[in-house]
Design an enzyme around this catalytic site. Structure first.
Site, PDB file in Angstrom:
ATOM      1  N   ASP A  52       0.851  -1.191   0.000  1.00  0.00           N
ATOM      2  CA  ASP A  52       0.000   0.000   0.000  1.00  0.00           C
ATOM      3  C   ASP A  52       0.888   1.241   0.000  1.00  0.00           C
ATOM      4  O   ASP A  52       1.887   1.315   0.709  1.00  0.00           O
ATOM      5  CB  ASP A  52      -0.926  -0.002   1.226  1.00  0.00           C
ATOM      6  N   ASN A  57     -12.856  -3.026   2.720  1.00  0.00           N
ATOM      7  CA  ASN A  57     -13.760  -1.896   2.890  1.00  0.00           C
ATOM      8  C   ASN A  57     -14.800  -1.936   1.778  1.00  0.00           C
ATOM      9  O   ASN A  57     -14.451  -2.049   0.603  1.00  0.00           O
ATOM     10  CB  ASN A  57     -12.978  -0.578   2.838  1.00  0.00           C
ATOM     11  N   HIS A  93     -10.296  -5.490  -3.206  1.00  0.00           N
ATOM     12  CA  HIS A  93      -8.961  -5.668  -2.624  1.00  0.00           C
ATOM     13  C   HIS A  93      -9.058  -5.986  -1.148  1.00  0.00           C
ATOM     14  O   HIS A  93      -9.929  -5.490  -0.446  1.00  0.00           O
ATOM     15  CB  HIS A  93      -8.084  -4.428  -2.851  1.00  0.00           C
ATOM     16  N   HIS A 119      -6.896  -5.813   2.348  1.00  0.00           N
ATOM     17  CA  HIS A 119      -5.744  -5.232   3.045  1.00  0.00           C
ATOM     18  C   HIS A 119      -5.191  -6.301   3.988  1.00  0.00           C
ATOM     19  O   HIS A 119      -5.935  -6.842   4.809  1.00  0.00           O
ATOM     20  CB  HIS A 119      -6.169  -4.031   3.896  1.00  0.00           C
TER      21      HIS A 119
HETATM   22  P1  AMP Z   1      -9.797   1.353   0.298  1.00  0.00           P
HETATM   23  O1  AMP Z   1     -10.009   2.509   1.234  1.00  0.00           O
HETATM   24  O2  AMP Z   1     -10.117   0.044   0.965  1.00  0.00           O
HETATM   25  O3  AMP Z   1     -10.499   1.531  -1.027  1.00  0.00           O
HETATM   26  O4  AMP Z   1      -8.239   1.293   0.080  1.00  0.00           O
HETATM   27  C1  AMP Z   1      -7.578   1.711  -1.073  1.00  0.00           C
HETATM   28  C2  AMP Z   1      -6.106   1.642  -0.738  1.00  0.00           C
HETATM   29  O5  AMP Z   1      -5.357   1.755  -1.927  1.00  0.00           O
HETATM   30  C3  AMP Z   1      -5.621   2.758   0.200  1.00  0.00           C
HETATM   31  O6  AMP Z   1      -5.073   2.164   1.386  1.00  0.00           O
HETATM   32  C4  AMP Z   1      -4.562   3.479  -0.631  1.00  0.00           C
HETATM   33  O7  AMP Z   1      -3.469   3.922   0.138  1.00  0.00           O
HETATM   34  C5  AMP Z   1      -4.170   2.425  -1.640  1.00  0.00           C
HETATM   35  N1  AMP Z   1      -3.647   2.928  -2.893  1.00  0.00           N
HETATM   36  C6  AMP Z   1      -4.212   3.850  -3.714  1.00  0.00           C
HETATM   37  N2  AMP Z   1      -3.442   4.061  -4.798  1.00  0.00           N
HETATM   38  C7  AMP Z   1      -2.365   3.242  -4.671  1.00  0.00           C
HETATM   39  C8  AMP Z   1      -1.205   2.977  -5.453  1.00  0.00           C
HETATM   40  N3  AMP Z   1      -0.996   3.612  -6.628  1.00  0.00           N
HETATM   41  N4  AMP Z   1      -0.308   2.075  -5.006  1.00  0.00           N
HETATM   42  C9  AMP Z   1      -0.511   1.440  -3.823  1.00  0.00           C
HETATM   43  N5  AMP Z   1      -1.583   1.622  -3.049  1.00  0.00           N
HETATM   44  C10 AMP Z   1      -2.493   2.518  -3.455  1.00  0.00           C
END
Ligand code: AMP
Ligand code: ZN
Length: 113
Positions: free
Chosen positions: A29, A86, A99, A101
């Site tokens: 992340d 989420n 996705h 986490h």
């Molecule tokens: P969510 O809130 O569950 O939709 O989480 C999306 C996650 O994607 C967040 O924790 C972001 O920090 C992560 N994220 C967004 N863009 C990128 C990226 N380019 N590379 C790695 N992680 C990302």
């Protein structure tokens, strides 16, 4: 395709790969919320949990097994880790490509951040 995770899977946006197989891609992340914070995503674009159907059973198993494998690889499987999805606005979902986490590497708060 303006999905950031599809672009990561295709290599159009750089990522720090942690694990990959035919169905699953895992990467760090960009804004880690724990010492280990890895995202485990299906290569297939699915917007989130509501998109899952009976045909995704094998994919879900693959995602869960990949998540545990990431935890083993990262050295956090024995001490413990958390798997988070989420879904929707109250959960703060920001990327609409399913996705998981994988969070660990330190004692975590009971829920949330
Ligand atoms: P969510 O809130 O569950 O939709 O989480 C999306 C996650 O994607 C967040 O924790 C972001 O920090 C992560 N994220 C967004 N863009 C990128 C990226 N380019 N590379 C790695 N992680 C990302
Ligand atoms: Zn996508």
């Amino acid at each position: 395709m303006d999905c950031v995770f599809c672009q990561i899977i295709q290599g159009a946006i750089p990522s720090q790969q942690v694990y990959a197989d035919e169905q699953v891609y895992a990467f760090r992340d960009i804004n880690p919320q724990a010492p280990v914070h890895v995202l485990v995503v299906p290569r297939e674009h699915l917007p989130g949990l509501p998109a899952l159907n009976d045909g995704h059973a094998a994919l879900l198993l693959a995602l869960h097994r990949a998540a545990h494998r990431v935890a083993v690889q990262e050295g956090i499987a024995e001490r413990g880790y958390r798997l988070v999805v989420n879904s929707g606005p109250d959960a703060g979902q920001t990327v609409f490509h399913l996705h998981y986490h994988v969070l660990g590497g330190a004692p975590l708060g009971r829920f949330g951040r």
